[in-house]
Design an enzyme around this catalytic site. Structure first.
Site, PDB file in Angstrom:
ATOM      1  CG  ASP A 277      -2.103   0.911   1.100  1.00  0.00           C
ATOM      2  OD1 ASP A 277      -2.000   1.896   0.337  1.00  0.00           O
ATOM      3  OD2 ASP A 277      -3.133   0.647   1.740  1.00  0.00           O
TER       4      ASP A 277
ATOM      5  CG  HIS B 105      -3.316   4.906  -0.562  1.00  0.00           C
ATOM      6  ND1 HIS B 105      -3.270   3.614  -1.018  1.00  0.00           N
ATOM      7  CD2 HIS B 105      -4.013   5.610  -1.474  1.00  0.00           C
ATOM      8  CE1 HIS B 105      -3.929   3.538  -2.163  1.00  0.00           C
ATOM      9  NE2 HIS B 105      -4.392   4.739  -2.465  1.00  0.00           N
TER      10      HIS B 105
ATOM     11  CB  SER C   2      -4.014  -2.765   4.218  1.00  0.00           C
ATOM     12  OG  SER C   2      -3.688  -1.941   3.149  1.00  0.00           O
TER      13      SER C   2
END
Lengths: 375, 215
Positions: free
Chosen positions: B101, B103, B154
């Site tokens: 991930d 972000h 996630s």
């Protein structure tokens, strides 16, 4: 009332009239891939495989009220300024920078080394936005692939729309100026820009808005597109105040929406994150001009109260429910949305589904909508 | 004459230029850096309250964290010159966005808030493998591990990290908090962490409470 076709049902909902039942249309490109035994990269790069995966899921769940269409890749390879364009942003795609079963991921530089610097505001105003076009992650071959995709998209659309009477969820996309600028600057930098240089931000948003409208109209003509997605996530109350929304986002969203409706398109307003405090503003969007996708951060029942006579609602089950929930929980959530939003029409039950979500939970959403959602 | 209450007010009004000018003039006037820092910290608490009541939004929170960080650049050398021992760290946090991930918006805001609240934060960035989290928890003797992720996938690296902490015998020493759009109580139960949030400021309140409970 006898059963309607999916096209008839969706038409009624979008026009805020009561059809035979609530509609159901999961957004599940990557879910469909794993259900059909394909990789995410398969459905992302090959429109025929994408459609094959969708059709497999469609049949296994006994039908949905919208079809996905098979052009996920076009979201990422559009050579236009768009928050999803790999030509403008640092998207990492499966089968390229990521494993074949991973989902696309944006490598945003929220603070350090953004793709667009402070000084670039002036350069954009002088030279235009094409200076951010880059072959960093995509190449000339991708442009050719995109061009070859148009006739395939038309065949897939024809199959669903004309032969099966199932409308496409979207068949094109329209960028969001606020979102693109935020991703290029990095979200943290951009939020600071809104206070430090509001005039420059507005000037650049204005240029982008005009360009995106022109690109959207062109795309609609080229693809004979009927429904375009107009997405926004970073203009919501999770990021900015209603006052900032009013200043930096609303005028552009409204301008784009009216321009596309005038060009004969419908819109999927794909508004992620929390829009609940902004619902009143959305009355400025053209009435009955498409459907409003909200994710679980927004209160869809509040949206029905505010916008029930203005826009069809679409959503808003929480994706993690389909990984961690139970069938009873899915049933309860679907019924809550139907009870709160179905009256008089204008409701499409949906959720964004990722690779590996549990079939029985997705199926529960579909079947409960079809039975409990009958008028 | 510059005053301390003025400084707090300027900060709360998010007037970047005037706040930083006032910090500099207070320093030049010989006001102790510790006193100036306390005025800014009081301002940050008010900003946090306004965020909680929806008078301020994320954009305002980010601006406040930015002003605070710039002010700290002015104050840090003075704090050292004053032989000011400074606040003991409110706690030690290791944080990052999990493997797979990229972000980091929410994570970065949480980091800025936690640092301005006196926490020592080891920010590992994005795409962090489970073993890296565990190594840094061990190396820093961290009180809190924060894992961030916006993708539904996630959950796997988060669960693996908690499992690795258990295998390394560290789980009982570190509180684990996860953050991101998809996390909720179900998610928390599944991976066996201690808390979850999808709001950076709520996350700050959670880690404060965790440290209170430790004392």
């Amino acid at each position: 009332m006898s059963d309607m076709t999916a096209i008839e049902r969706i038409e009624k909902h979008i026009n805020l009239q009561q059809p035979d039942r609530v509609a159901v249309a999961p957004m599940g490109g990557y879910y469909y891939a794993t259900l059909a035994g394909m990789s995410v990269a398969d459905v992302l790069t090959d429109p025929w495989k994408c459609d094959e995966a969708f059709e497999y899921a469609y049949n296994k769940h006994g039908g949905f009220d919208m079809a996905e269409g098979g052009f996920l890749l076009s979201l990422y390879l559009a050579p236009l300024p768009d928050p999803f364009s790999t030509f403008y942003l640092d998207w990492h795609l499966p089968g390229r920078e990521r494993p074949p079963d991973a989902i696309p991921n944006l490598n945003e530089r929220a603070r350090e080394q953004p793709l667009m610097t402070e000084a670039d505001y002036d350069l954009v105003l002088k030279e235009g936005f094409h200076r951010f076009f880059s072959f960093r992650r995509a190449g000339a071959g991708d442009l050719a692939r995109m061009a070859a995709m148009a006739p395939v998209a038309a065949q897939i659309a024809h199959k669903w729309r004309d032969e099966r009477q199932v409308p496409l969820m979207i068949d094109g996309g329209l960028g969001d100026p606020f979102g693109l600028l935020s991703e290029l600057r990095g979200n943290t930098n951009f939020l600071l820009d809104l206070r430090r240089r509001p005039g420059k931000v507005l000037e650049v948003l204005d240029i982008l808005c005009d360009g995106m409208i022109a690109a959207g109209i062109n795309q609609a003509k080229m693809l004979s597109a009927r429904t375009l997605v107009l997405g926004s996530a970073r203009a919501s109350a999770d990021f900015v105040s209603p006052k900032m929304f009013e200043q930096f986002c609303l005028p552009f969203l409204v301008r784009m929406a009216h321009a596309m409706v005038e060009a004969g398109c419908r819109l999927q307003y794909h508004f992620d994150t929390n829009w609940t405090p902004l619902l009143e503003y959305l009355k400025e969007l053209p009435p009955k001009s498409g459907y409003l996708h909200l994710d679980e951060r927004s209160d869809i029942i509040a949206a029905k109260r505010v916008l029930g006579d203005h826009l069809c609602l679409f959503g808003n089950l929480k994706p993690s429910l389909f990984v961690l929930g139970t069938e009873a929980e899915v049933e309860r959530e679907v019924k809550t949305i139907i009870d709160g939003c179905a009256a008089g029409g204008g409701l499409i039950i949906s959720a964004e589904l990722d690779a590996g979500f549990r079939f029985e939970l997705v199926d529960k959403m579909v079947q409960v909508t079809k039975t409990y959602g009958r008028y | 004459m510059s005053t301390i209450p003025d400084l707090t007010e300027l900060f709360v009004n998010l007037d970047e230029a005037l706040t930083l000018d006032r910090v500099r003039s207070l320093v030049a006037a010989g006001v102790r850096a510790r006193v100036i820092l306390d005025a800014l910290t009081a301002g940050m608490a008010i900003v946090g309250e306004r965020f909680g009541t929806h008078d301020y939004y994320l954009a305002e929170l980010v601006m406040a964290a930015e002003i605070f960080e710039q002010a700290m650049c002015e104050l840090q050398p003075r704090l050292e010159l004053e032989a000011e021992p400074g606040r003991p760290a409110a706690g030690k946090i290791v944080i990052g966005t999990v493997k797979g991930d990229l972000h980091d918006i929410g994570k970065n805001i949480f980091v800025a808030l936690a640092r301005s609240d006196g926490f020592a934060v080891d920010d590992l960035g994005i795409d962090v493998p489970p073993a890296t989290f565990v190594a840094h928890v061990q190396r820093n003797s961290a009180d809190i591990l924060g894992m961030s992720g916006i993708l539904t996938t996630s959950i796997e690296p988060m669960a693996e990290t908690v499992w690795l902490l258990e295998q390394a015998g560290l789980r009982s020493r570190v509180r684990v908090i996860v953050g991101g759009l998809p996390v909720d109580e179900r998610w928390q139960r599944r991976i066996g962490c201690d808390a979850c949030t999808n709001d950076a400021y709520a996350g700050l309140k959670l880690v404060r409470a965790m440290m209170e409970a430790r004392r």
